[in-house]
Scaffold this motif. Structure first.
Motif, PDB file in Angstrom:
ATOM      1  N   GLY A 261       0.822  -1.207   0.000  1.00  0.00           N
ATOM      2  CA  GLY A 261       0.000   0.000   0.000  1.00  0.00           C
ATOM      3  C   GLY A 261       0.850   1.247   0.000  1.00  0.00           C
ATOM      4  N   SER A 262       0.246   2.374  -0.343  1.00  0.00           N
ATOM      5  CA  SER A 262       0.975   3.630  -0.433  1.00  0.00           C
ATOM      6  C   SER A 262       1.114   4.278   0.942  1.00  0.00           C
ATOM      7  CB  SER A 262       0.267   4.583  -1.393  1.00  0.00           C
ATOM      8  OG  SER A 262      -1.037   4.875  -0.933  1.00  0.00           O
ATOM      9  N   LEU A 263       2.224   4.979   1.130  1.00  0.00           N
ATOM     10  CA  LEU A 263       2.432   5.747   2.347  1.00  0.00           C
ATOM     11  C   LEU A 263       1.764   7.104   2.178  1.00  0.00           C
ATOM     12  CD1 LEU A 263       3.842   6.463   5.057  1.00  0.00           C
ATOM     13  CD2 LEU A 263       5.854   7.110   3.710  1.00  0.00           C
ATOM     14  N   ARG A 264       1.020   7.538   3.201  1.00  0.00           N
ATOM     15  CA  ARG A 264       0.337   8.818   3.153  1.00  0.00           C
ATOM     16  C   ARG A 264       0.850   9.717   4.257  1.00  0.00           C
ATOM     17  NH1 ARG A 264      -4.286  11.183   5.461  1.00  0.00           N
ATOM     18  NH2 ARG A 264      -5.247  12.768   4.121  1.00  0.00           N
ATOM     19  N   LEU A 265       1.355  10.909   3.863  1.00  0.00           N
ATOM     20  CA  LEU A 265       1.835  11.900   4.808  1.00  0.00           C
ATOM     21  C   LEU A 265       0.980  13.150   4.665  1.00  0.00           C
ATOM     22  CD1 LEU A 265       4.314   9.951   4.648  1.00  0.00           C
ATOM     23  CD2 LEU A 265       5.773  11.963   4.883  1.00  0.00           C
ATOM     24  N   ALA A 266       0.413  13.614   5.792  1.00  0.00           N
ATOM     25  CA  ALA A 266      -0.403  14.820   5.782  1.00  0.00           C
ATOM     26  C   ALA A 266       0.019  15.710   6.943  1.00  0.00           C
ATOM     27  CB  ALA A 266      -1.894  14.473   5.894  1.00  0.00           C
ATOM     28  N   SER A 267       0.287  16.977   6.634  1.00  0.00           N
ATOM     29  CA  SER A 267       0.736  17.937   7.644  1.00  0.00           C
ATOM     30  C   SER A 267       1.967  17.413   8.372  1.00  0.00           C
ATOM     31  CB  SER A 267      -0.395  18.237   8.641  1.00  0.00           C
ATOM     32  OG  SER A 267      -1.523  18.766   7.975  1.00  0.00           O
ATOM     33  N   VAL A 268       2.977  17.079   7.591  1.00  0.00           N
ATOM     34  CA  VAL A 268       4.212  16.511   8.122  1.00  0.00           C
ATOM     35  C   VAL A 268       5.383  17.445   7.837  1.00  0.00           C
ATOM     36  CG1 VAL A 268       5.892  14.625   7.884  1.00  0.00           C
ATOM     37  CG2 VAL A 268       3.437  14.115   7.967  1.00  0.00           C
ATOM     38  N   ASP A 269       6.215  17.670   8.844  1.00  0.00           N
ATOM     39  CA  ASP A 269       7.425  18.459   8.673  1.00  0.00           C
ATOM     40  C   ASP A 269       8.615  17.510   8.632  1.00  0.00           C
ATOM     41  OD1 ASP A 269       9.501  20.223   8.619  1.00  0.00           O
ATOM     42  OD2 ASP A 269       8.988  21.282  10.464  1.00  0.00           O
ATOM     43  N   ALA A 270       9.152  17.316   7.423  1.00  0.00           N
ATOM     44  CA  ALA A 270      10.316  16.438   7.228  1.00  0.00           C
ATOM     45  C   ALA A 270      11.515  17.249   6.780  1.00  0.00           C
ATOM     46  CB  ALA A 270       9.987  15.338   6.226  1.00  0.00           C
ATOM     47  N   SER A 271      11.597  18.485   7.250  1.00  0.00           N
ATOM     48  CA  SER A 271      12.715  19.345   6.889  1.00  0.00           C
ATOM     49  C   SER A 271      14.031  18.686   7.289  1.00  0.00           C
ATOM     50  CB  SER A 271      12.597  20.692   7.601  1.00  0.00           C
ATOM     51  OG  SER A 271      11.379  21.327   7.272  1.00  0.00           O
ATOM     52  N   GLY A 272      14.987  18.692   6.343  1.00  0.00           N
ATOM     53  CA  GLY A 272      16.301  18.147   6.637  1.00  0.00           C
ATOM     54  C   GLY A 272      16.358  16.639   6.729  1.00  0.00           C
ATOM     55  N   ALA A 273      15.269  15.959   6.390  1.00  0.00           N
ATOM     56  CA  ALA A 273      15.270  14.496   6.426  1.00  0.00           C
ATOM     57  C   ALA A 273      16.159  13.934   5.322  1.00  0.00           C
ATOM     58  CB  ALA A 273      13.853  13.958   6.291  1.00  0.00           C
ATOM     59  N   ASP A 274      16.679  12.732   5.536  1.00  0.00           N
ATOM     60  CA  ASP A 274      17.542  12.070   4.560  1.00  0.00           C
ATOM     61  C   ASP A 274      16.815  10.867   3.986  1.00  0.00           C
ATOM     62  OD1 ASP A 274      19.498  10.858   3.068  1.00  0.00           O
ATOM     63  OD2 ASP A 274      21.040  10.928   4.629  1.00  0.00           O
ATOM     64  N   LEU A 275      16.372  10.996   2.714  1.00  0.00           N
ATOM     65  CA  LEU A 275      15.659   9.930   2.026  1.00  0.00           C
ATOM     66  C   LEU A 275      16.511   9.317   0.913  1.00  0.00           C
ATOM     67  CD1 LEU A 275      13.375  12.172   2.985  1.00  0.00           C
ATOM     68  CD2 LEU A 275      11.850  10.643   1.749  1.00  0.00           C
ATOM     69  N   THR A 276      17.815   9.363   1.068  1.00  0.00           N
ATOM     70  CA  THR A 276      18.714   8.810   0.064  1.00  0.00           C
ATOM     71  C   THR A 276      18.353   7.360  -0.249  1.00  0.00           C
ATOM     72  OG1 THR A 276      20.523  10.233   0.824  1.00  0.00           O
ATOM     73  CG2 THR A 276      21.125   8.290  -0.465  1.00  0.00           C
ATOM     74  N   ASP A 277      18.152   7.082  -1.552  1.00  0.00           N
ATOM     75  CA  ASP A 277      17.846   5.729  -2.045  1.00  0.00           C
ATOM     76  C   ASP A 277      16.548   5.151  -1.486  1.00  0.00           C
ATOM     77  OD1 ASP A 277      20.175   5.577  -3.643  1.00  0.00           O
ATOM     78  OD2 ASP A 277      21.371   4.987  -1.897  1.00  0.00           O
ATOM     79  N   ALA A 278      15.696   6.003  -0.895  1.00  0.00           N
ATOM     80  CA  ALA A 278      14.374   5.522  -0.480  1.00  0.00           C
ATOM     81  C   ALA A 278      13.561   5.173  -1.720  1.00  0.00           C
ATOM     82  CB  ALA A 278      13.656   6.579   0.341  1.00  0.00           C
ATOM     83  N   HIS A 279      12.585   4.297  -1.579  1.00  0.00           N
ATOM     84  CA  HIS A 279      11.810   3.888  -2.757  1.00  0.00           C
ATOM     85  C   HIS A 279      10.336   3.731  -2.397  1.00  0.00           C
ATOM     86  CE1 HIS A 279      11.989  -0.261  -1.077  1.00  0.00           C
ATOM     87  NE2 HIS A 279      13.207   0.106  -0.720  1.00  0.00           N
ATOM     88  N   ALA A 280       9.488   4.055  -3.383  1.00  0.00           N
ATOM     89  CA  ALA A 280       8.046   3.968  -3.175  1.00  0.00           C
ATOM     90  C   ALA A 280       7.346   3.780  -4.499  1.00  0.00           C
ATOM     91  CB  ALA A 280       7.536   5.230  -2.482  1.00  0.00           C
ATOM     92  N   GLU A 281       6.433   2.834  -4.542  1.00  0.00           N
ATOM     93  CA  GLU A 281       5.594   2.680  -5.733  1.00  0.00           C
ATOM     94  C   GLU A 281       4.573   3.811  -5.797  1.00  0.00           C
ATOM     95  OE1 GLU A 281       5.784   0.465  -8.258  1.00  0.00           O
ATOM     96  OE2 GLU A 281       7.652  -0.192  -7.318  1.00  0.00           O
TER      97      GLU A 281
END
Length: 356
Positions: A261-281
């Motif tokens: 299933g898909s990941l759902r983010l709502a009203s999320v602060d991901a400033s400065g997060a590291d998503l290197t090589d993360a993957h999502a359909e």
């Protein structure tokens, strides 16, 4: 036997079923295999006594002093512990289904591999306790302190945890599936390889927690902080995060939505997060800040994004093909202002209203 003294006595294998022994003293006694089923032992003293394999099913041990008592392999099913002193007690491999622990002091106690299904813990101190391999499925924990406790491979399936502190606790490989966590402090806790599938977390503090290789599939996480959390190679397929802080979080090579299933983010602060090589359909973002985030090499095709800020983000080699960016409506667009998009893939992306 109320008020009687059996200090250092050898009562191995004795039968005291249903005994009335309020205020009795059994310090340093040998109580291995003793039968206290249904007994009233409140306000009794059993300091450092040896009660391996003893039977306390349905017994009342309220206000008792069980400090350093040895109750390994004991039967404590339905036993009642109210304001009981159990510091450094040994309850390894004990069976305590449905037991009640209210205002118990059990710091540094050992509950390794204990069977605590459907037990109730209220305002109980378990700081530094050892619960490795314990089974607390269906248990209720309210206002308990488990800071720095060890809960490796513990089972908390379908438990209810409310107002508890697990700060700096070790929960590696813990099973926390379909569990409700409300107002729980897990700052700095170690949850590597833990399974939280289907768990509900509301007002939870997971700042600086370690969740590398953890499974958070179908998790619902609301009004919580995960600032600085380590989610390296974690699985978040089908998860829902609302009003959550992911500032500075590590999501390297994490699964952000796939077959589960898909990941759902709502009203999320991901400033400065590291998503290197993360993957999502499929990745659904609404009112999300990725300002200054790192998305280098991330594979994020077929996402649906609305009101997303990637200002100053690094998205080199990021795959955003088939991205559907919402347009129309104030604040509904996607901003890449100042972002680095070298070698990024945006083929077939719908970029109406996107700001570069």
């Amino acid at each position: 036997l109320g008020g009687a003294t059996f200090r250092a006595a050898n009562a191995r294998g004795a039968d005291f079923a249903g005994v009335e022994a309020q205020g009795s003293t059994w310090d340093d006694a040998v109580l291995e295999g003793v039968n206290f089923e249904g007994g009233c032992m409140n306000a009794s003293q059993m300091v450092a006594s040896r009660a391996s394999g003893a039977k306390f099913e349905g017994a009342d041990l309220s206000d008792a002093n069980l400090r350093r008592v040895c109750l390994d392999h004991a039967n404590l099913v339905g036993a009642r512990f109210g304001a009981t002193e159990m510091s450094a007690a040994n309850l390894e491999d004990s069976v305590a289904h449905g037991a009640t622990l209210d205002r118990v002091q059990a710091g540094a106690a050992k509950f390794c591999k204990a069977a605590l299904q459907n037990a109730t813990f209220t305002d109980t101190a378990l700081a530094g306790a050892d619960l490795d391999g314990a089974n607390l499925s269906g248990a209720t924990l309210k206002e308990c302190t488990l800071s720095s406790a060890s809960l490796q491979s513990v089972c908390l399936t379908e438990a209810v945890i409310d107002g508890c502190s697990f700060e700096s606790a070790i929960l590696c490989s813990a099973v926390v599936t379909k569990t409700r966590l409300l107002r729980v402090k897990l700052a700095g806790a170690d949850l590597r390889n833990a399974n939280l599938t289907g768990a509900e977390l509301v007002n939870v503090d997971l700042s600086r927690a370690k969740l590398a290789n953890a499974c958070l599939q179908d998790v619902v996480l609301k009004d919580s902080t995960l600032a600085g959390v380590d989610l390296t190679q974690a699985t978040l397929d089908g998860a829902v995060l609302e009003r959550v802080s992911l500032c500075g979080a590590l999501l390297r090579a994490a699964s952000l939505g796939g077959a589960g299933g898909s990941l759902r983010l709502a009203s999320v602060d991901a400033s400065g997060a590291d998503l290197t090589d993360a993957h999502a359909e499929a990745l659904e973002l609404q009112d999300v800040s990725l300002k200054g985030a790192t998305l280098t090499g991330a594979q994020l095709p077929r996402g649906r994004w609305s009101a997303v800020c990637l200002e100053g983000a690094h998205a080199e080699r990021c795959d955003l093909s088939d991205l559907a960016a919402a347009s129309g409506g104030e604040g509904a667009g996607v901003s890449f202002e100042g972002a680095v998009l070298k070698d990024a893939v945006l083929s077939r992306a719908q970029l109406q209203g996107v700001v570069f």
